[in-house]
Scaffold this motif. Structure first.
Motif, PDB file in Angstrom:
ATOM      1  N   GLY A   1      36.299  69.174 -56.433  1.00 23.85           N
ATOM      2  CA  GLY A   1      35.189  68.961 -55.524  1.00 23.85           C
ATOM      3  C   GLY A   1      35.484  69.673 -54.212  1.00 23.85           C
ATOM      4  O   GLY A   1      36.497  70.376 -54.103  1.00 23.85           O
ATOM      5  N   VAL A   2      34.599  69.480 -53.228  1.00 23.58           N
ATOM      6  CA  VAL A   2      34.743  70.174 -51.950  1.00 23.58           C
ATOM      7  C   VAL A   2      34.781  69.162 -50.813  1.00 23.58           C
ATOM      8  O   VAL A   2      33.860  68.351 -50.663  1.00 23.58           O
ATOM      9  CB  VAL A   2      33.573  71.163 -51.734  1.00 23.58           C
ATOM     10  N   LEU A   3      35.859  69.193 -50.046  1.00 22.45           N
ATOM     11  CA  LEU A   3      36.012  68.300 -48.893  1.00 22.45           C
ATOM     12  C   LEU A   3      36.940  68.951 -47.878  1.00 22.45           C
ATOM     13  O   LEU A   3      37.894  69.633 -48.264  1.00 22.45           O
ATOM     14  CB  LEU A   3      36.594  66.948 -49.337  1.00 22.45           C
ATOM     15  N   HIS A   4      36.660  68.710 -46.590  1.00 21.95           N
ATOM     16  CA  HIS A   4      37.547  69.184 -45.524  1.00 21.95           C
ATOM     17  C   HIS A   4      37.841  70.673 -45.633  1.00 21.95           C
ATOM     18  O   HIS A   4      38.975  71.111 -45.431  1.00 21.95           O
ATOM     19  CB  HIS A   4      38.859  68.372 -45.505  1.00 21.95           C
ATOM     20  N   GLY A   5      36.824  71.435 -45.987  1.00 22.64           N
ATOM     21  CA  GLY A   5      36.953  72.886 -45.906  1.00 22.64           C
ATOM     22  C   GLY A   5      37.484  73.582 -47.134  1.00 22.64           C
ATOM     23  O   GLY A   5      37.536  74.804 -47.171  1.00 22.64           O
TER      24      GLY A   5
ATOM     25  N   LYS B   1      41.640  60.375 -44.179  1.00 17.80           N
ATOM     26  CA  LYS B   1      40.511  61.293 -44.376  1.00 17.80           C
ATOM     27  C   LYS B   1      39.504  61.185 -43.227  1.00 17.80           C
ATOM     28  O   LYS B   1      38.933  62.185 -42.810  1.00 17.80           O
ATOM     29  CB  LYS B   1      39.837  61.044 -45.732  1.00 17.80           C
TER      30      LYS B   1
ATOM     31  N   ASN C   1      38.156  63.881 -40.502  1.00 16.58           N
ATOM     32  CA  ASN C   1      36.751  64.088 -40.136  1.00 16.58           C
ATOM     33  C   ASN C   1      36.586  64.109 -38.622  1.00 16.58           C
ATOM     34  O   ASN C   1      35.908  64.977 -38.070  1.00 16.58           O
ATOM     35  CB  ASN C   1      35.875  62.957 -40.697  1.00 16.58           C
TER      36      ASN C   1
ATOM     37  N   GLY D   1      39.189  78.224 -50.293  1.00 21.88           N
ATOM     38  CA  GLY D   1      37.921  78.676 -49.722  1.00 21.88           C
ATOM     39  C   GLY D   1      37.751  78.257 -48.273  1.00 21.88           C
ATOM     40  O   GLY D   1      38.701  77.818 -47.614  1.00 21.88           O
ATOM     41  N   ARG D   2      36.509  78.436 -47.775  1.00 26.17           N
ATOM     42  CA  ARG D   2      36.227  78.145 -46.367  1.00 26.17           C
ATOM     43  C   ARG D   2      34.917  77.375 -46.273  1.00 26.17           C
ATOM     44  O   ARG D   2      33.894  77.917 -45.874  1.00 26.17           O
ATOM     45  CB  ARG D   2      36.120  79.450 -45.580  1.00 26.17           C
ATOM     46  N   PHE D   3      34.947  76.106 -46.653  1.00 24.18           N
ATOM     47  CA  PHE D   3      33.739  75.288 -46.684  1.00 24.18           C
ATOM     48  C   PHE D   3      33.618  74.522 -45.370  1.00 24.18           C
ATOM     49  O   PHE D   3      33.897  73.324 -45.311  1.00 24.18           O
ATOM     50  CB  PHE D   3      33.780  74.344 -47.878  1.00 24.18           C
ATOM     51  N   VAL D   4      33.233  75.237 -44.318  1.00 21.56           N
ATOM     52  CA  VAL D   4      33.110  74.592 -43.008  1.00 21.56           C
ATOM     53  C   VAL D   4      31.757  74.911 -42.396  1.00 21.56           C
ATOM     54  O   VAL D   4      31.079  75.856 -42.797  1.00 21.56           O
ATOM     55  CB  VAL D   4      34.208  75.052 -42.027  1.00 21.56           C
ATOM     56  N   ALA D   5      31.393  74.110 -41.385  1.00 21.51           N
ATOM     57  CA  ALA D   5      30.152  74.335 -40.648  1.00 21.51           C
ATOM     58  C   ALA D   5      30.233  75.669 -39.904  1.00 21.51           C
ATOM     59  O   ALA D   5      31.313  76.117 -39.526  1.00 21.51           O
ATOM     60  CB  ALA D   5      29.926  73.187 -39.666  1.00 21.51           C
TER      61      ALA D   5
ATOM     62  N   ARG E   1      37.996  73.605 -51.721  1.00 24.51           N
ATOM     63  CA  ARG E   1      37.757  73.011 -53.041  1.00 24.51           C
ATOM     64  C   ARG E   1      39.110  72.656 -53.629  1.00 24.51           C
ATOM     65  O   ARG E   1      40.038  73.464 -53.619  1.00 24.51           O
ATOM     66  CB  ARG E   1      37.027  73.970 -53.969  1.00 24.51           C
TER      67      ARG E   1
ATOM     68  N   LEU F   1      37.982  67.183 -36.964  1.00 21.64           N
ATOM     69  CA  LEU F   1      37.053  68.309 -37.147  1.00 21.64           C
ATOM     70  C   LEU F   1      35.868  68.196 -36.198  1.00 21.64           C
ATOM     71  O   LEU F   1      35.410  69.184 -35.631  1.00 21.64           O
ATOM     72  CB  LEU F   1      36.572  68.375 -38.604  1.00 21.64           C
TER      73      LEU F   1
END
Lengths: 409, 288
Positions: free
Chosen positions: A292-296, A182, A186, A28-32, A298, A189
């Motif tokens: 879970g979801v981290l760094h963009g 990690k 962060n 996926g694409r879990f980014v700001a 799942r 990013l």
């Protein structure tokens, strides 16, 4: 090449990710929002590059003349005798320029960055192998380079820090959070969000927002593609099993991907078991974590009941990450790849064994893979072909190993 | 566009309608739930509206806040060390709404929970939405859920009756804006710089231009944040935008009122509230 029918395609393990960057539930694409347009640009640029023969030709040339590919597929005769079972081959990624597989990916991304007109490179690093590979290519292509590295890792990987600085990179110690990989990610990013106009972020593993997991896998797949050709030449058939270590999982995905649709090939990914998965002090996200979801993306993560990310623990700074690439998470759930772990102690034993019997000092990361091979190989018949990815050389680790063995250098 | 006479308006919609009727911009304050500890954080939350906060953003602490600067990262870690969890964040909202006998409850000030997706995903989206609504939460801002991931939380939240407030940024161009605004409700949060919280500030002219650009695409109220630290900056933002968002400056005020061992000094709450009062005065004189 065989003709592939649509029904075979539906059963393929090699068609992911989908257009949303998903491998099943994962990815996926879990980014700001600030980064979202950049990631869409990158996806488009990568798609164009992949279809451009000129890009492929440039990659091929640098692979051959700068990295030194193809890397050998080496029959580890003495270890094979020692284990008394499977015939063990090493895919010698440690012989690449810069000493690990990391350079395969950096080359691809830096050529892409140039194509996109980016003028500044950033990267995160744990053990420093990805940082060194990135700094090397930035030197070669004349691009300014900033590497984020956890303050804790800087302390335990001093030689690589010096290498990066020699190569002209700025190494920024990361003190936030737990000051490891990690947190370096962060801060990389955060840098990217703050320098969107000119900066290209070279992620070092098959994780992060889409398209990184697929793109890094593609650049690393040269490992498996070469292995396929080399084993056919040497043995006239496919291997029976593959073994590779996994932090984020880029060397493993590079080796595995070209073999995923060959059901006769058993595949093993070895996570860092630290003090033992049962102790809670480990970096085995698949064995000891949950989605879970981290760094963009799942994926499986080490986390507490509240969804807070837990520290990973490993003797190897390169595997010391609380997540894993999303494609591995999917292959785990699909049961196509078997994920296991090796402890720090088993890894130290394998590190010494490989040095003594093969004259190859492996990095601590692939020493995890060898630790599992030392359990697996003896249970297999003599005609069983096992290929292990020897993803990096161990020069960077001799200080940490000496300390663990109580030797003063 | 939602009608102002619609009986099903949310607290957020009612608050921005009130502000419009008063002819002034609003002040949106951000604090992290549990910073520096649960008790002081609740005291602060309860006192914010009287000090001039029109909308409260309550941060859900997370170990890895990728879009935040050093001040908010540190606040999150303080909160986690004090034992804050997502469950306790919701309890804090419930306490704020209910009061405790001595202190009256607040049923008018909108509360927007702000943070990252993983703690919510870990809690379970459906359960979280039910519990958040029951606690008196009005809206959500989840930094790492762009419109491409709307099916995860945004659409279920809208369906449940919560506002889902989206961030628009300088990198969100006119082509992309409609996608960003499509499932946004309550208000739009314009991040005035390409960067992390609490660092650079945008130039007034850039903010005015960005507000004008966004207003061409949406009738929703526009709040502007990132880098607003002083009453004068808040006043400048209030000229163009419907609200100014202040977070890191308040968090920094908390950090400045901790002793060498990280324990809160006497007067911490008052020190933060005094800054809120300054900022509220700034916002109010913005269009005077």
């Amino acid at each position: 090449m065989s003709v592939t029918s649509s029904s075979q395609l539906m059963n393929s393990y090699r068609t992911g990710p989908d257009e949303r960057g998903r491998f099943g539930l994962f990815g996926g694409r879990f980014v700001a929002e600030t980064l979202m347009p950049l990631i869409l640009d990158l996806e488009k640029a990568y798609r164009d590059a992949r279809n451009d023969p000129a890009f492929a030709a440039e990659m091929a040339s640098f692979r051959q003349h700068y990295i030194g590919r193809p890397s050998p597929l080496y029959f580890a005769e003495r270890l094979t005798e020692h284990f008394g079972g499977a015939k063990v081959y090493f895919k010698r990624e440690e012989l690449n320029h810069t000493g690990s597989h990391k350079v395969n990916n950096c080359l691809g991304q830096i050529l892409l960055a140039k194509r996109m007109g980016k003028t500044r490179i950033i990267a995160e690093t744990g053990a420093g192998q990805h940082g060194v590979a990135t700094a090397t290519l930035c030197a070669r292509f004349g691009l300014p380079c900033t590497i984020y590295m956890g303050a804790t890792d800087i302390e335990r990987q001093k030689p690589n820090v010096f290498r990066m600085r020699l190569l002209g990179a700025e190494v920024i110690p990361v003190h936030s959070g737990t000051a490891t990989l990690k947190d370096a990610m962060n801060d990389a990013l955060r840098d990217w969000v703050s320098n969107v106009e000119n900066t290209f972020y070279i992620i070092g593993t098959v994780a992060g927002p889409h398209p990184y997991p697929a793109m890094v896998r593609d650049f690393q797949s040269v490992i498996g593609t070469e292995t396929r050709e080399q084993i056919m030449e040497l043995e006239g058939r496919l291997p029976d099993s593959l073994v590779a270590c996994i932090g984020g999982g880029s060397n493993a995905m590079g080796l595995f991907h070209p073999f995923l649709d060959d059901p006769s090939v058993a595949i093993y990914g070895v996570e860092a078991g630290g003090d033992g998965v049962e102790t809670g002090r480990h970096a085995a996200s698949l064995t000891g974590g949950r989605p879970g979801v981290l760094h963009g993306n799942r994926t499986y993560l080490l986390q507490d009941d509240d969804g807070q990310i837990k520290d990973a623990h490993s003797i190897s700074a390169g595997l010391d990450y609380p997540g894993i690439g999303p494609e591995h998470a999917w292959l785990h759930d699909m049961k196509r790849v078997k994920y296991v772990s090796a402890t720090d102690q088993e890894t130290l034993d394998a590190f010494q064994l490989c040095s003594a019997l093969e004259g190859i000092i492996p990095a601590l990361e692939p020493a995890h893979a060898l630790a599992y091979v030392s359990k697996l190989a003896p249970t297999l018949p003599r005609d069983h072909l096992l290929v292990m990815c020897l993803s990096g050389r161990g020069d960077k680790d001799i200080f940490a190993v000496a300390e663990r063995l109580g030797t003063k250098l | 566009m939602a009608s102002m006479t619609d009986v099903k308006t949310t607290r957020i919609e009612r608050r921005f309608a009130d502000l419009k009727a008063q002819g002034r911009a609003g002040l949106v304050t951000f604090i992290t739930a549990g910073d520096p500890d649960g008790d002081l954080s609740l005291q602060l939350l309860r006192a914010l509206p009287a000090a001039g906060a029109d909308v409260v953003e309550l941060g859900m602490p997370f170990t890895d806040p990728m879009a935040d600067g050093p001040a908010i990262q540190a606040a999150g870690l303080r909160a986690l060390q004090s034992g804050m969890t997502l469950k306790r964040v919701l309890q804090m909202v419930r306490d704020f709404r209910q009061g405790d006998g001595k202190i009256p409850g607040d049923n008018d000030t909108p509360i927007v929970l702000m943070g990252y997706y993983n703690p919510i995903y870990s809690y379970g989206v459906a359960t979280f939405l039910t519990d958040a609504l029951a606690a008196g939460v009005d809206g959500l801002i989840v930094v790492d859920l762009p419109p491409e991931e709307d099916a995860e939380l945004c659409l279920p939240a809208l369906k449940a009756g919560l506002n889902f407030i989206r961030l628009a940024t300088p990198t969100t161009d006119d082509k992309r804006l409609p996608a960003v605004l499509k499932n946004t409700s309550g208000f739009v949060y314009y991040v005035s710089i390409a960067g992390i919280t609490g660092t650079r500030s945008a130039a007034d002219a850039d903010i005015a231009a960005a507000v004008a650009r966004l207003k061409r695409h949406t009738g929703l109220p526009l709040a502007v944040g990132f880098g607003i630290k002083t009453a004068d900056q808040a006043a400048a933002v209030a000229k163009a935008a419907d609200a100014a968002v202040v977070g890191s400056a308040l968090i920094q005020r908390i950090a400045d009122n901790l002793d060498a061992n990280g324990r809160p000094k006497a007067g911490l709450v008052e020190a933060v509230l005094s800054l809120v009062r300054d900022l509220a005065a700034g916002v109010r004189r913005g269009r005077a």
